[in-house]
Design an enzyme around this catalytic site. Structure first.
Site, short mmCIF file in Angstrom:
data_model
loop_
_atom_site.label_atom_id
_atom_site.label_comp_id
_atom_site.label_asym_id
_atom_site.label_seq_id
_atom_site.Cartn_x
_atom_site.Cartn_y
_atom_site.Cartn_z
N HIS A 100 0.80 -1.27 -0.01
CA HIS A 100 0.05 -0.06 -0.07
C HIS A 100 0.85 1.41 -0.06
CE1 HIS A 100 -4.36 1.25 1.29
NE2 HIS A 100 -4.00 1.87 0.27
N ASP A 123 -9.90 -0.46 3.91
CA ASP A 123 -8.91 -0.93 4.39
C ASP A 123 -9.18 -1.34 6.14
OD1 ASP A 123 -6.00 -1.61 5.52
OD2 ASP A 123 -5.51 0.17 4.14
N HIS A 125 -6.67 -1.08 8.06
CA HIS A 125 -5.94 -0.35 8.68
C HIS A 125 -6.01 1.51 8.41
CE1 HIS A 125 -3.83 -4.43 8.03
NE2 HIS A 125 -3.55 -3.87 9.39
N ASP A 127 -3.51 3.43 8.07
CA ASP A 127 -2.17 3.90 7.31
C ASP A 127 -1.72 5.20 7.49
OD1 ASP A 127 -1.88 1.02 6.24
OD2 ASP A 127 -2.80 1.49 4.36
N HIS A 140 4.22 1.06 4.29
CA HIS A 140 2.88 0.76 3.73
C HIS A 140 1.92 1.07 4.98
CE1 HIS A 140 1.83 -3.52 5.27
NE2 HIS A 140 2.39 -2.87 6.27
N ASP A 227 -7.54 -1.88 -0.19
CA ASP A 227 -6.54 -2.55 0.32
C ASP A 227 -7.41 -3.86 0.44
OD1 ASP A 227 -4.77 -4.24 2.19
OD2 ASP A 227 -4.12 -2.44 2.93
N ASP A 229 -6.68 -6.37 2.38
CA ASP A 229 -6.97 -6.73 3.65
C ASP A 229 -8.19 -6.12 4.37
OD1 ASP A 229 -6.09 -4.28 5.02
OD2 ASP A 229 -3.84 -5.03 4.95
N GLU A 272 -1.81 -4.93 -2.09
CA GLU A 272 -1.69 -5.78 -1.02
C GLU A 272 -1.85 -7.45 -1.52
OE1 GLU A 272 0.13 -5.39 1.97
OE2 GLU A 272 0.13 -3.31 1.86
N1 LIG Z 1 -1.43 -1.10 4.12
C1 LIG Z 1 -1.17 -1.99 5.05
N2 LIG Z 1 -1.71 -3.27 5.02
N3 LIG Z 1 -0.77 -1.45 6.29
C2 LIG Z 1 -0.71 -2.29 7.42
C3 LIG Z 1 -0.19 -1.22 8.65
C4 LIG Z 1 0.09 -1.95 9.94
C5 LIG Z 1 0.37 -1.33 11.15
N4 LIG Z 1 -0.68 -0.19 11.35
C6 LIG Z 1 1.81 -0.71 10.83
O1 LIG Z 1 2.09 0.61 10.89
O2 LIG Z 1 2.92 -1.20 10.72
MN LIG Z 2 -3.41 -0.47 3.61
MN LIG Z 3 -4.61 -3.00 5.33
#
Ligand SMILES: NC(=[NH2+])NCCC[C@H](N)C(=O)O
Ligand SMILES: [Mn+2]
Ligand SMILES: [Mn+2]
Length: 300
Positions: A100, A123, A125, A127, A140, A227, A229, A272
């Site tokens: 990402h 997502d 998350h 991010d 990411h 994303d 996920d 992702e």
């Molecule tokens: N694009 C993603 N899948 N991001 C996941 C980030 C997970 C976590 N918040 C980190 O900063 O490491």
């Molecule tokens: Mn993401």
């Molecule tokens: Mn994510």
């Protein structure tokens, strides 16, 4: 919807630590993406993949808690230049990841063409980390913050302008794993977030109705950053940072169909997808299925 799509693959795996997500663009194409969209009468230019720099050996591993900073910045810069040209030509940019972190490049290329670009961040998350707040040092987990102008200068200043987007023009959908620094930022900036709690209590139709209405009133274009996920890992297992309790395949299709109906999406990216972690290319197929709905497939 713009019926001329330009596809750009971004084999980026330096924004996190699990190898294999660089093969995402191939996996998505292999799952029949081009044919699926051609079926819907789109004219498609597949521009191939961006060349991503490989890190030199022995480089200091995590400068400022930003793993592979220089390579990620350079890769995103190259992507931004290509995306910029696509928008300039009046075509719809469809970007395939890669992790990402590439979203900062995509948004850099797009946002300069808009006064008020909206973003739907689909997502698990937020991010929204920076080198200071990140628990992992993985870039990411930072592209949304970077696009708001928050983070290391090498990232925030891609294409020499910042910020790319305004916090009030962003809607996050599907969040269920937010770090402390991310919560603070969301609160501070008053960002609109539909966590899984809201999706469960309101239902996806209402969540998307509100998202669409909110963005319609304030933006002149909307980028979808999806994303994989965001979906539940049972349905999209091929991702590097899975979080249980995610959006279902069916909810996600409905969301995409509603976005198609709104005719508001002006660019999109699907990120992702990691074929090494996947089960028989299932997650890439889910991505292609969702693209089908986003671009107007109907049951009847
Ligand atoms: N694009 C993603 N899948 N991001 C996941 C980030 C997970 C976590 N918040 C980190 O900063 O490491
Ligand atoms: Mn993401
Ligand atoms: Mn994510």
């Amino acid at each position: 919807m713009n019926n001329h799509l330009s596809v750009i693959g971004v084999p980026m795996d330096l924004g996190q630590m699990r190898r294999g997500v660089d093969m995402g663009p191939s996996a998505i194409r292999y799952a029949g993406m081009i044919e699926r969209l051609e079926e819907l009468k789109y004219v498609i230019d597949d521009l191939g993949d961006i060349d991503i720099p490989r890190p030199e050996r022995n480089q200091s591993e995590k400068l400022d808690n930003l793993r592979n900073l220089n390579e990620v910045a350079e890769g995103s810069h190259r992507l931004a230049v290509e995306v910029d040209k696509v928008v300039e030509k009046g075509r719809f940019p469809l970007v395939l990841g890669g992790d990402h972190s590439i979203a900062m490049g995509t948004l850099a290329g797009i946002a300069k063409h808009y006064e008020n670009l909206g973003v739907i961040w689909y997502d698990a998350h937020g991010d929204l980390n920076t080198g200071d707040s990140s628990p992992s040092g993985n870039i990411h987990g930072m592209p949304l913050a970077v696009s708001l102008g928050i983070g290391h200068e090498k990232l925030t200043n891609i294409l020499d302008y910042q910020p790319k987007i305004k916090p009030e023009n962003v809607v996050i959908v599907g969040a269920r794993s937010l770090d402390e620094g991310e919560r603070v930022l969301i609160e501070e900036k008053g960002m609109k977030v539909f966590t899984m709690h809201e999706v469960d209590s309101m239902g996806m139709p209402k969540v998307m109705e509100e998202t669409i209405q909110y963005l319609k009133d304030r933006t002149d274009g909307v980028h979808l950053s999806l994303d994989l996920d965001g979906l539940d890992p049972n349905e999209a297992p091929g991702v590097g940072t899975p979080v249980m309790g995610g959006l279902s395949y069916r909810e996600s299709h409905l969301a995409m169909e509603m976005l198609y109906q709104s005719q508001m999406i002006t660019s999109a990216e699907f990120v992702e997808v990691n074929p090494i972690l996947d089960e028989k290319n299932k997650t890439a197929s889910v991505a292609v299925g969702l693209m089908g709905s986003l671009f107007g497939e109907k049951l009847k």
